[in-house]
Enzyme design. Structure first.
Site, PDB file in Angstrom:
ATOM      1  N   ASP A  73     -10.852  -1.415 -19.576  1.00  0.00           N
ATOM      2  CA  ASP A  73     -11.123  -0.524 -20.939  1.00  0.00           C
ATOM      3  C   ASP A  73     -11.802  -1.643 -21.944  1.00  0.00           C
ATOM      4  OD1 ASP A  73     -10.028   1.515 -19.723  1.00  0.00           O
ATOM      5  OD2 ASP A  73      -8.250   1.682 -20.899  1.00  0.00           O
ATOM      6  N   ASN A 154     -11.267   2.513 -30.780  1.00  0.00           N
ATOM      7  CA  ASN A 154      -9.930   2.656 -30.657  1.00  0.00           C
ATOM      8  C   ASN A 154      -9.481   2.690 -31.972  1.00  0.00           C
ATOM      9  OD1 ASN A 154      -9.204   2.800 -28.095  1.00  0.00           O
ATOM     10  ND2 ASN A 154      -8.618   0.789 -27.744  1.00  0.00           N
TER      11      ASN A 154
END
Length: 299
Positions: A73, A154
Site C-alpha cells: 500500500d 490517506n
C-alpha cells in the site's frame, strides 16, 4: 487476446528482496497480453533493469493508459499522489500481506490480471486531500507565504516534536471556529485513510463512497476531544497556537517543520485516484480479511 489497454507502466517496490525478478516476471506477463510496457525510471535504476524502456513519472502520465504497481500500500500511495493529476487507472499487485488497495496477490497474477486487461474489472474512484502551509499574517506583515504544498491519499498529520510537550491547535472548518485542541497532534484523513493512522487514534471507518473526512486528535489532553466526521466540501484550517518543533506530513512522506502561527489548509483535491479491482471485489471482504473480522469463520 484483445486488450482494453494499450500501454502499461510498471512501478515496483525496488527495496523489497527479490524485486528485480518479480518486476521482470510481471513485465513479461503484460507483454504477453499484447501490451506495450514501460518501466518507471526509479524502479529501473534501483533494480538494474534497463528493459522495458524507462520513463519518468511525467512521461508515464503522458504516454501510458494503465499503471501496474507491484509492492504494498505504501508504494501505491506514492504512485497515486504522483499520478493523480493524470487520471490514470491503477492496479495493485501485492508482494506480501493483503493490502487495502493493492489487492491482487502475486500468486494469482495470471488468472486475475489477464481478465482485467481485457476489460473485465471494477473501477472505483477515491478522493484526494490537497494541503498547503502558510506562514505570516496579511494583517501584520502585509503578506502570507505558502511554504509547502502536498497531496495525500490517506491523511494529513500534524504532530508535536519528539522531545516537546503537547501542541495547541486552533481548528476552523468552513470559516467556523471549532475548538483549540491540546494533544500530541491531529489527523485529517480521507475515507481511504480512515483505516490507517486515524483508526489507531480511535477514529471510525469511512466507506470510500462517503464524501467526508475523519478529524482525529492524537492522545488529546481532554478525553472529550473525540474524532469527528466532517464534510469534505469546505476547507479545514489548523493553526499552530502553541508548542515547539511541530511538523506536518502528507501520507507520512512529505514533511514540513512548523512554527507558531503557521496554518495548515486542507481541502478536497480537484483530482481523484482511480483504482481497478478484479470482478467481484468487495470493500467489506477486504475489511474482513485485513482486520481479521469473524476470524475463524469461513466466509
Amino acid at each position: 487476446m484483445t486488450s482494453r489497454f494499450r500501454h502499461a507502466a510498471l512501478v515496483g517496490k525496488y527495496q523489497a528482496p527479490g524485486s528485480r525478478s518479480v518486476i521482470s516476471e510481471v513485465a513479461a506477463f503484460l507483454q504477453a497480453q499484447g501490451l506495450e510496457v514501460s518501466l518507471d525510471r526509479e524502479t529501473g535504476l534501483n533494480t538494474g533493469l534497463t528493459e522495458p524502456a524507462l520513463l519518468s513519472i511525467d512521461e508515464i502520465g503522458e504516454r501510458c493508459d494503465l499503471v501496474v504497481v507491484v509492492g504494498g500500500d505504501g508504494t501505491m500511495l506514492a504512485v497515486a499522489r504522483q499520478l493523480a493529476r493524470h487520471g490514470l487507472p491503477l492496479v495493485g499487485v501485492n508482494q506480501g500481506r493483503l493490502g487495502f488497495i493493492t489487492d491482487i496477490p502475486l500468486t494469482d497474477l495470471h488468472q486475475t490480471l489477464a481478465p482485467m486487461i481485457a476489460g473485465d474489472y471494477e473501477e472505483e474512484q477515491r478522493s484526494l486531500l490537497a494541503g498547503r502551509i502558510t506562514r505570516g499574517s496579511a494583517a501584520t506583515t502585509g503578506h502570507t507565504d505558502t511554504i509547502h504544498e502536498g497531496f495525500a491519499v490517506n491523511d494529513v498529520v500534524i504532530t508535536r516534536g519528539a522531545t516537546a510537550g503537547m501542541v495547541e491547535l486552533r481548528v476552523q472548518v468552513q470559516d467556523q471556529f471549532v475548538a483549540n485542541f491540546r494533544a500530541d497532534g491531529l489527523i485529517i484523513a480521507s475515507p481511504t485513510g480512515s483505516t490507517a493512522y486515524a483508526l489507531s487514534a480511535g477514529g471510525p471507518i469511512l466507506h470510500p463512497g462517503i464524501s467526508g473526512w475523519v478529524m482525529a486528535p492524537i492522545a488529546p489532553h481532554s478525553l472529550s476531544n473525540r474524532p469527528i466526521v466532517l464534510p469534505d466540501a469546505g476547507e479545514v484550517i489548523v493553526e499552530i497556537a502553541a508548542g515547539r518543533d511541530a511538523s506536518v506530513n502528507f501520507d507520512h512522506q512529505s514533511l514540513a517543520s512548523l512554527q507558531i502561527g503557521d496554518r495548515i489548509h486542507v481541502r478536497r483535491s480537484e483530482h481523484r485516484v482511480r483504482f481497478l479491482h478484479p470482478r467481484g471485489w468487495s470493500y467489506y471482504a477486504t475489511l474482513r480479511r485485513k482486520l481479521h473480522w469473524n476470524e475463524g469463520v469461513v466466509v
